[in-house]
Write a protein that holds these residues in place. Structure first.
Motif, mmCIF file in Angstrom:
data_model
loop_
_atom_site.group_PDB
_atom_site.id
_atom_site.type_symbol
_atom_site.label_atom_id
_atom_site.label_comp_id
_atom_site.label_asym_id
_atom_site.label_seq_id
_atom_site.Cartn_x
_atom_site.Cartn_y
_atom_site.Cartn_z
ATOM 1 N N UNK A 1 9.461 17.492 -8.330
ATOM 2 C CA UNK A 1 9.115 16.178 -7.816
ATOM 3 C C UNK A 1 8.385 15.290 -8.802
ATOM 4 N N UNK A 2 7.630 15.822 -9.815
ATOM 5 C CA UNK A 2 6.994 14.903 -10.751
ATOM 6 C C UNK A 2 7.960 13.973 -11.453
ATOM 7 N N UNK A 3 9.208 14.410 -11.679
ATOM 8 C CA UNK A 3 10.153 13.524 -12.347
ATOM 9 C C UNK A 3 10.482 12.333 -11.476
ATOM 10 N N UNK A 4 10.591 12.543 -10.169
ATOM 11 C CA UNK A 4 10.858 11.429 -9.270
ATOM 12 C C UNK A 4 9.643 10.527 -9.174
ATOM 13 N N UNK B 1 5.215 11.651 -3.104
ATOM 14 C CA UNK B 1 6.338 12.439 -3.625
ATOM 15 C C UNK B 1 5.829 13.696 -4.323
ATOM 16 N N UNK B 2 4.813 13.533 -5.179
ATOM 17 C CA UNK B 2 4.254 14.698 -5.870
ATOM 18 C C UNK B 2 3.631 15.679 -4.877
ATOM 19 N N UNK B 3 2.954 15.144 -3.854
ATOM 20 C CA UNK B 3 2.327 16.016 -2.858
ATOM 21 C C UNK B 3 3.362 16.775 -2.048
ATOM 22 N N UNK B 4 4.512 16.150 -1.790
ATOM 23 C CA UNK B 4 5.572 16.842 -1.054
ATOM 24 C C UNK B 4 6.102 18.023 -1.852
ATOM 25 N N UNK B 5 6.321 17.799 -3.162
ATOM 26 C CA UNK B 5 6.760 18.906 -3.996
ATOM 27 C C UNK B 5 5.738 20.031 -4.043
ATOM 28 N N UNK C 1 0.829 -1.206 0.000
ATOM 29 C CA UNK C 1 0.000 0.000 0.000
ATOM 30 C C UNK C 1 0.866 1.260 0.000
ATOM 31 N N UNK C 2 1.911 1.248 0.810
ATOM 32 C CA UNK C 2 2.796 2.415 0.869
ATOM 33 C C UNK C 2 3.515 2.614 -0.459
ATOM 34 N N UNK C 3 3.944 1.494 -1.074
ATOM 35 C CA UNK C 3 4.639 1.592 -2.363
ATOM 36 C C UNK C 3 3.721 2.154 -3.438
ATOM 37 N N UNK C 4 2.443 1.763 -3.426
ATOM 38 C CA UNK C 4 1.505 2.289 -4.415
ATOM 39 C C UNK C 4 1.195 3.760 -4.176
ATOM 40 N N UNK C 5 1.184 4.174 -2.915
ATOM 41 C CA UNK C 5 0.872 5.569 -2.600
ATOM 42 C C UNK C 5 2.078 6.485 -2.716
ATOM 43 N N UNK C 6 3.283 5.930 -2.786
ATOM 44 C CA UNK C 6 4.492 6.747 -2.745
ATOM 45 C C UNK C 6 4.595 7.747 -3.896
ATOM 46 N N UNK C 7 4.210 7.397 -5.145
ATOM 47 C CA UNK C 7 4.265 8.438 -6.196
ATOM 48 C C UNK C 7 3.441 9.670 -5.849
ATOM 49 N N UNK C 8 2.234 9.457 -5.304
ATOM 50 C CA UNK C 8 1.407 10.596 -4.916
ATOM 51 C C UNK C 8 2.017 11.350 -3.736
ATOM 52 N N UNK D 1 9.010 6.311 -10.165
ATOM 53 C CA UNK D 1 8.399 5.309 -9.303
ATOM 54 C C UNK D 1 7.229 4.629 -9.990
ATOM 55 N N UNK D 2 6.539 5.351 -10.867
ATOM 56 C CA UNK D 2 5.329 4.821 -11.493
ATOM 57 C C UNK D 2 5.616 3.948 -12.703
ATOM 58 N N UNK D 3 6.850 3.813 -13.130
ATOM 59 C CA UNK D 3 7.107 3.184 -14.414
ATOM 60 C C UNK D 3 6.794 1.695 -14.438
ATOM 61 N N UNK D 4 6.784 1.040 -13.278
ATOM 62 C CA UNK D 4 6.497 -0.388 -13.279
ATOM 63 C C UNK D 4 5.101 -0.691 -13.777
ATOM 64 N N UNK D 5 4.229 0.320 -13.762
ATOM 65 C CA UNK D 5 2.868 0.135 -14.260
ATOM 66 C C UNK D 5 2.794 0.212 -15.767
ATOM 67 N N UNK D 6 3.899 0.590 -16.434
ATOM 68 C CA UNK D 6 3.884 0.790 -17.875
ATOM 69 C C UNK D 6 4.573 -0.376 -18.610
#
Length: 225
Positions: A210-213, A58-62, A49-56, A217-222
């Motif tokens: 932060x979107x680049x980071x 990271x973006x939210x932190x930026x 769950x944390x791994x799936x939420x981590x992209x958001x 993280x999201x690339x495994x879904x592609x």
């Protein structure tokens, strides 16, 4: 105590707004899932769950840092989509990975120049950038799908010292952001010393890298569909 709890849940006498009620709902849902299922409250599921939420996260932190320094960036989501589409192009990783960071930085530069040099309101500047970038993304990738370089998949699919890579990268970004926000970072755009050196407080950078980071993280879904 009851009165304080009521104020938190109702948002009264606070500048933070109604944040306690969504948190309470999330805790109740988590408690219900823990009681009703045997898989929810496991270390593997929590890491997932944390791994799936981590992209958001990271973006939210930026975005948080941008808001704290008085700006606003509405183009974050479109930049993530655009850089993801670029990374899914059929090109070598040595070309795609630097291109992703350079393009995202260029978009941030455009937003920053529009806001600080041409005095365009952050909402107008980043909203315009959002639709322009989304249009380019639709040209690059009209439909979902594509394959990203194997090195990107490996960087988000494995683990480091038992910590899943998405969580590890998220921790790194959070530490960097904390270092900036507490003015311990040298050269950070969000440092208080840099802000104090500006001649006028109306200059408001409003972009985030932060979107680049988050994209990485999201690339495994592609993976190829």
């Amino acid at each position: 105590m009851y009165h304080s709890l009521f104020n938190i849940l109702s948002g009264r006498n606070t500048r933070q707004g109604l944040w306690g009620l969504p948190l309470l709902v999330a805790l109740l849902i988590s408690l219900w899932l823990t009681v009703e299922t045997t898989q929810f409250a496991t270390a593997e599921n929590l890491f997932n769950l944390v791994a799936q939420a981590m992209p958001l996260i990271i973006a939210a932190l930026g975005q948080l840092i941008v808001v704290l320094i008085g700006g606003l960036d509405l183009s974050v989501g479109s930049v993530i989509s655009f850089t993801t589409a670029v990374l899914a192009l059929d090109q070598p990783a040595i070309v795609l990975i630097p291109a992703v960071f350079l393009l995202a930085a260029f978009i941030g530069l455009i937003n920053g120049l529009a806001i600080t040099r041409f005095n365009v309101h952050p909402i107008i500047a980043t909203l315009s950038t959002q639709y322009i970038v989304l249009g380019i993304t639709r040209i690059l990738r009209p439909v979902s799908g594509g394959t990203v370089p194997e090195i990107v998949i490996a960087a988000v699919s494995g683990s480091f010292l038992g910590i899943p890579y998405p969580v590890f990268w998220g921790i790194v970004v959070i530490l960097v952001g904390w270092n900036c926000s507490t003015d311990r970072g040298t050269g950070c755009i969000c440092s208080r010393s840099a802000a104090a050196s500006r001649p006028a407080p109306r200059v408001r950078p409003a972009t985030s890298a932060s979107p680049t980071v988050a994209t990485a993280v999201r690339q495994s879904a592609f993976r190829a569909r």
